[in-house]
Scaffold this motif. Structure first.
Motif, PDB file in Angstrom:
ATOM      1  N   SER A  15       0.746  -1.246   0.059  1.00 52.85           N
ATOM      2  CA  SER A  15      -0.018   0.107  -0.182  1.00 52.85           C
ATOM      3  C   SER A  15       0.949   1.142   0.113  1.00 52.85           C
ATOM      4  N   ARG A  16       2.003   1.226   0.421  1.00 54.87           N
ATOM      5  CA  ARG A  16       2.706   2.484   0.611  1.00 54.87           C
ATOM      6  C   ARG A  16       3.037   3.159  -0.748  1.00 54.87           C
ATOM      7  N   PRO A  17       3.167   4.384  -0.882  1.00 51.47           N
ATOM      8  CA  PRO A  17       3.287   4.987  -2.481  1.00 51.47           C
ATOM      9  C   PRO A  17       4.698   4.920  -2.718  1.00 51.47           C
ATOM     10  N   PRO A  18       4.892   4.533  -4.221  1.00 53.47           N
ATOM     11  CA  PRO A  18       6.454   4.853  -4.552  1.00 53.47           C
ATOM     12  C   PRO A  18       6.795   6.274  -4.700  1.00 53.47           C
ATOM     13  N   TYR A  19       7.779   6.427  -5.671  1.00 51.50           N
ATOM     14  CA  TYR A  19       8.409   7.829  -5.846  1.00 51.50           C
ATOM     15  C   TYR A  19       8.507   8.188  -7.385  1.00 51.50           C
TER      16      TYR A  19
END
Length: 253
Positions: A20-24
């Motif tokens: 679930s964590r966003p990328p960059y």
């Protein structure tokens, strides 16, 4: 609750974090190349506090030769499974398991705050080659988006923490707060967004250490209410998360 306890809490939700964590955004890595004056392709990079390998994977896509450094057992396992070609070693920024003068670049994606700069800065300088650099960055909240600011304040109230001020620190204050005074540091900010389902957005929020250290019943209470509120604002079930990546690059003196 100690900082170390909060840092170790990520091991309880390693799979959730990875999913679930966003990328960059690509512009972040363009900025690192510009500010360091070197290409990522072929560079020897240590990604410290690599977690499940979100930044590690993107550095590899740019052609870097990456070693992932991660203190948490479950997080390191997720990283190894996602990136079997990348060496993953256990350790943290305060005591790097790296040879001296072995890296062109050392990166800290969402992880610098878990280090003690009095120890992590000398360790980074020890492991960097001449003219090497360290790059520190965070996906920070875009407080100028009203619903995001309101959610941030709800989270702070629920978790018993102080809301961050809407105005961000200036460059010199950001460098001081990061403990990087005395180094030649350049700051850059990159705005970007992603569209995700409501379920993924809530899973992302729930993977933060402020929630992971709470008992399950308390977490459930917050997310039941938060789902109801957001369902009213986003009836199609899709949420646009807006971020401002805060990047600090220090080139070795």
């Amino acid at each position: 609750m100690t900082a170390n306890s909060r840092a170790q809490s990520f091991n309880m939700a390693a799979a959730q974090y990875a999913a679930s964590r966003p990328p960059y955004p690509p512009e972040l890595f363009d900025g690192i190349e510009e500010l360091t004056g070197g290409r990522l392709a072929g560079a020897r990079v240590a990604d410290v506090g690599a977690g499940t390998g979100i930044a590690t994977a993107l550095l590899c896509e740019r052609g870097a030769e990456v070693i992932a450094v991660e203190p948490g057992e479950a997080m390191a396992r997720e990283c190894r499974e996602a990136l079997p070609e990348v060496p993953v070693v256990r350790g943290d920024g305060n005591s790097l398991p790296l040879a001296g003068a072995s890296c062109d670049l050392i990166t800290y994606a969402q992880s610098w705050q878990w280090t003690d700069p009095a120890r992590s800065v000398p360790e980074a300088l020890r492991a960097l080659r001449p003219s090497g650099a360290l790059a520190i960055w965070w996906n920070t909240t875009a407080f100028d988006v009203p619903w995001i600011r309101a959610q941030h304040e709800r989270i702070a109230r629920f978790c018993g923490t102080k809301p961050r001020p809407a105005r961000r620190p200036g460059d010199s204050d950001a460098i001081r707060l990061a403990g990087l005074t005395g180094l030649r540091v350049t700051r850059r900010q990159v705005r970007w967004a992603r569209l995700v389902s409501l379920d993924m957005h809530l899973a992302n929020i729930g993977s933060r250490s402020a929630f992971l250290v709470l008992d399950e019943a308390r977490r459930r209470t917050f997310f039941v209410d938060e789902r109801r509120l957001l369902s009213e604002s986003f009836p199609d079930g899709m949420v646009e998360e807006t971020y401002l990546v805060d990047l600090l690059v220090a080139v070795r003196p």
